[in-house]
Design a protein around this motif. Structure first.
Motif, PDB file in Angstrom:
ATOM      1  N   LEU A 150      42.041  46.280  19.483  1.00 21.79           N
ATOM      2  CA  LEU A 150      43.122  47.047  20.125  1.00 21.79           C
ATOM      3  C   LEU A 150      43.186  48.473  19.592  1.00 21.79           C
ATOM      4  CD1 LEU A 150      45.986  44.392  20.304  1.00 21.79           C
ATOM      5  CD2 LEU A 150      44.639  45.295  22.198  1.00 21.79           C
ATOM      6  N   ARG A 151      43.001  48.615  18.296  1.00 20.17           N
ATOM      7  CA  ARG A 151      43.013  49.958  17.717  1.00 20.17           C
ATOM      8  C   ARG A 151      41.900  50.811  18.307  1.00 20.17           C
ATOM      9  NH1 ARG A 151      43.287  50.053  11.337  1.00 20.17           N
ATOM     10  NH2 ARG A 151      43.382  52.270  11.835  1.00 20.17           N
ATOM     11  N   GLU A 152      40.735  50.214  18.508  1.00 23.59           N
ATOM     12  CA  GLU A 152      39.629  50.961  19.084  1.00 23.59           C
ATOM     13  C   GLU A 152      39.929  51.340  20.542  1.00 23.59           C
ATOM     14  OE1 GLU A 152      35.974  52.868  19.140  1.00 23.59           O
ATOM     15  OE2 GLU A 152      37.169  52.090  17.477  1.00 23.59           O
ATOM     16  N   GLU A 153      40.530  50.395  21.292  1.00 16.39           N
ATOM     17  CA  GLU A 153      40.884  50.685  22.686  1.00 16.39           C
ATOM     18  C   GLU A 153      41.930  51.796  22.774  1.00 16.39           C
ATOM     19  OE1 GLU A 153      42.051  47.126  24.620  1.00 16.39           O
ATOM     20  OE2 GLU A 153      40.123  46.133  24.358  1.00 16.39           O
ATOM     21  N   VAL A 154      42.926  51.743  21.930  1.00 22.13           N
ATOM     22  CA  VAL A 154      43.957  52.780  21.915  1.00 22.13           C
ATOM     23  C   VAL A 154      43.361  54.131  21.563  1.00 22.13           C
ATOM     24  CG1 VAL A 154      46.045  53.585  20.734  1.00 22.13           C
ATOM     25  CG2 VAL A 154      45.865  51.210  21.472  1.00 22.13           C
ATOM     26  N   ARG A 155      42.475  54.151  20.612  1.00 16.03           N
ATOM     27  CA  ARG A 155      41.834  55.408  20.219  1.00 16.03           C
ATOM     28  C   ARG A 155      41.043  55.999  21.387  1.00 16.03           C
ATOM     29  NH1 ARG A 155      37.249  57.680  18.222  1.00 16.03           N
ATOM     30  NH2 ARG A 155      36.045  55.804  18.694  1.00 16.03           N
ATOM     31  N   ASN A 156      40.287  55.131  22.091  1.00 15.33           N
ATOM     32  CA  ASN A 156      39.520  55.605  23.243  1.00 15.33           C
ATOM     33  C   ASN A 156      40.445  56.099  24.353  1.00 15.33           C
ATOM     34  OD1 ASN A 156      37.137  54.930  21.952  1.00 15.33           O
ATOM     35  ND2 ASN A 156      37.012  52.904  22.899  1.00 15.33           N
ATOM     36  N   LEU A 157      41.521  55.375  24.602  1.00 18.90           N
ATOM     37  CA  LEU A 157      42.485  55.775  25.629  1.00 18.90           C
ATOM     38  C   LEU A 157      43.118  57.116  25.290  1.00 18.90           C
ATOM     39  CD1 LEU A 157      44.073  55.161  28.192  1.00 18.90           C
ATOM     40  CD2 LEU A 157      45.699  53.859  26.797  1.00 18.90           C
ATOM     41  N   SER A 158      43.438  57.310  24.033  1.00 21.58           N
ATOM     42  CA  SER A 158      44.033  58.581  23.615  1.00 21.58           C
ATOM     43  C   SER A 158      43.072  59.745  23.858  1.00 21.58           C
ATOM     44  CB  SER A 158      44.417  58.526  22.134  1.00 21.58           C
ATOM     45  OG  SER A 158      45.393  57.528  21.913  1.00 21.58           O
ATOM     46  N   LEU A 159      41.806  59.528  23.577  1.00 20.19           N
ATOM     47  CA  LEU A 159      40.820  60.590  23.803  1.00 20.19           C
ATOM     48  C   LEU A 159      40.697  60.911  25.287  1.00 20.19           C
ATOM     49  CD1 LEU A 159      37.995  59.486  21.316  1.00 20.19           C
ATOM     50  CD2 LEU A 159      39.585  61.410  21.067  1.00 20.19           C
TER      51      LEU A 159
END
Length: 454
Positions: A150-159
Motif C-alpha cells: 500500500l505504501r508503494e501504491e500511495v507513493r506512485n499515486l502521489s507522483l
C-alpha cells in the motif's frame, strides 16, 4: 496561400469575458486569432479561461481534494506502520520466548526426571498461554507485507497526481490567476489593434441567466475598460423607469449586489445601450433619445431624432415599441430606425455621443417590419429575418461603402423569441434577450490584413 505573401486572411474569434460564467469551465482555452509578424511567421493567440475560473474548475477542485485524501492516507499509513512495527517486534520476541519454552518442554518430556511435577505443570501452563500468539504472528506478517504494498501504491499515486497537477498549472493558483489576468489584458490590447472584420459566423448560445419577462434588455458598457464588469438589466419594453446595475457578471448570475436607478423619463422598446458610463434610450411616446449618466444619476442631454417613427409605427417584427434601436460598435454610437419619408425602410444614423447630434445617415432599403432584430459590427448593420425559431442573419449594410448584400448566417434561436440583440465591441459578443433568458453568442469575424510590404 504562401506563408510570405503580402496579403493574408485572418479569421478572428470573439474575445472572452472577464467573468466565470461564460464560457462554461469545460470549454477551457480557445484559439483567439491567427496573424503574421513582420518576418512572415505565423502568430496564434489563445483565450484563457475567465478570471478566477481555476478556483472554481471542478477538475481542479477534485484534484485538490484527492491530493488531500492521499496526504491523509499517507499519514495514516505511517501511524499504522509504526504501530504494526512495534506489535510485530513484540510478537517476534514472544515467538523466541515461546520457542525456548517449547524446547525446555520437549527436554522435560523426554526426560521427566529432569523436571519435578510442579515445574512441569507450570511450564505447560506457560506454553498454553503462548500458543494463541502463533496465528496472531502469521496475521501480523501478512499485514506487514500488505502495508508495504500500500505504501508503494500511495507513493506512485502521489507522483502521478503531482505530474497531473503540474500539467494543469494548478500548483500555484494565485500565480496562475495573475498570469490569466495579464493574458486577458494583452488579448484585449491585441484585439483592438487587429481592428474590424466581416461577420462570418455565430457560435452556439450561452445561457447566462433566466429571469424577467418575455421582453427586456441587458448589457455591459461597450466602451469602458475591461476591468469594469458591471451589468445593466432592464425588464419590460415600455413605460418602465427601473434599471438594475450589478457589480459583476457573477453577481448578475446570482441576482445579488445590485443598485437601482430610477429614470426621470420612462423608456420605449428594448433598444437601449450603455456607452462610456451612460445609458442611451428612447423616451416613451416620443422619438426623443435620452442620455442618462449612471454616476451622477442625471439626464445629461436629450434630443429628438428628426422624422423617426415611434409608438409602434415602425417596430421590428415582434413589435414592442421597438421603433428606435440604439447601439454601439467599434466606430461609435448609432441609431437604427425608420421614417415615413423612407417608406418604412431601415435608416442608420451615426450619433455624436455628447450632443446626440446626427453626424451621417444611410438608407438601407430594407423594410424594418420584416426584420427580427439588428446590430452593428465595425460600421456594418446586420439584420435578422425573424425573431422566432429558424431565424438567421439575412442582410448586411456596409456604411463605409454605402452598399448592401444578402447573407445566410445561421444562429441557434434557442428559446424562440428574441426581443433584443446587440453587439458589444469591447467583448466582441452578441447580447440577446430571448423569451426571458439572457443569452450570449461569440462571433467570428473575417478580415483581410495587409502587410507593410503591400
Amino acid at each position: 496561400m504562401h506563408l510570405f505573401s503580402a496579403m493574408f486572411l485572418l479569421v478572428m474569434f470573439a474575445g472572452m469575458p472577464s467573468e466565470a460564467l461564460y464560457p462554461s469551465p469545460e470549454e477551457g482555452w480557445q484559439i483567439y486569432s491567427s496573424a503574421q509578424d513582420a518576418d512572415g511567421k505565423c502568430i496564434c493567440t489563445v483565450v484563457a479561461p475567465a478570471q478566477n475560473m481555476c478556483n472554481r474548475d471542478p477538475r481542479s477542485r477534485q484534484l485538490r481534494q484527492l491530493m488531500e485524501k492521499v496526504q491523509n492516507i499517507s499519514q495514516s499509513m505511517e501511524v499504522l506502520d509504526l504501530r504494526t512495527y512495534r506489535d510485530l517486534e513484540y510478537v517476534k520476541n514472544t515467538e523466541s520466548l515461546m520457542k525456548v519454552v517449547d524446547g525446555k518442554l520437549k527436554v522435560a518430556s523426554e526426560n521427566p526426571r529432569s523436571l519435578n511435577p510442579k515445574g512441569f505443570q507450570e511450564l505447560k501452563d506457560k506454553v498454553a498461554q503462548l500458543l494463541p500468539l502463533l496465528p496472531v504472528l502469521d496475521q501480523y506478517k501478512n499485514d506487514a507485507k500488505m502495508i508495504l504494498r500500500l505504501r508503494e501504491e500511495v507513493r506512485n499515486l502521489s507522483l502521478v497526481l503531482m505530474n497531473i497537477q503540474e500539467e494543469m498549472g494548478a500548483y500555484d493558483y494565485e500565480e496562475l490567476r495573475q498570469r490569466v489576468l495579464l493574458l486577458e489584458t494583452r488579448l484585449h490590447s491585441c484585439m483592438q489593434k487587429l481592428g474590424c472584420g466581416k461577420l462570418t459566423g455565430v457560435s452556439n448560445p450561452i445561457t447566462v441567466r433566466a429571469s424577467g419577462s418575455r421582453f427586456g434588455c441587458w448589457m455591459t458598457d461597450t466602451m469602458i475598460p475591461s476591468s469594469d464588469n458591471r451589468v445593466w438589466y432592464v425588464d419590460g419594453y415600455f413605460k418602465g423607469r427601473r434599471v438594475l446595475e450589478y457589480r459583476t457578471m457573477n453577481d448578475f448570475v446570482k441576482g445579488q449586489n445590485f443598485v437601482q436607478h430610477s429614470l426621470q423619463h420612462p423608456w420605449a422598446g428594448t433598444g437601449h445601450v450603455v456607452y462610456n458610463g451612460s445609458l442611451y434610450y428612447n423616451k416613451y411616446q416620443s422619438n426623443i433619445i435620452v442620455k442618462y449618466h449612471f454616476r451622477s444619476r442625471s439626464v445629461l442631454v436629450q434630443r429628438s431624432l428628426s422624422g423617426a417613427g415611434y409608438n409602434n409605427t415602425f417596430p421590428y417584427s415582434w413589435g414592442g415599441y421597438s421603433d428606435i434601436d440604439l447601439m454601439a460598435d467599434e466606430n461609435g454610437l448609432w441609431a437604427v430606425y425608420t421614417t415615413i419619408s423612407n417608406a418604412g425602410n431601415i435608416v442608420i444614423s451615426r450619433l455624436e455621443p455628447q450632443t446626440l447630434e446626427v453626424l451621417q445617415t444611410w438608407d438601407t432599403g430594407y423594410p424594418k417590419r420584416s426584420a427580427g432584430e439588428s446590430f452593428m459590427i465595425c460600421g456594418t448593420l446586420y439584420v435578422t429575418n425573424s425573431h422566432l425559431a429558424g431565424a438567421k442573419i439575412y442582410f448586411a449594410y456596409y456604411t463605409n461603402t454605402s452598399s448592401y448584400e444578402y447573407t445566410d448566417i445561421p444562429f441557434h434561436n434557442q428559446y424562440s423569441h428574441i426581443s433584443m440583440m446587440d453587439y458589444n465591441p469591447r467583448e466582441r459578443m452578441l447580447y440577446t434577450w430571448n423569451n426571458g433568458h439572457q443569452v450570449l453568442y461569440h462571433v467570428t469575424l473575417f478580415q483581410v490584413i495587409k502587410t507593410s510590404g503591400d
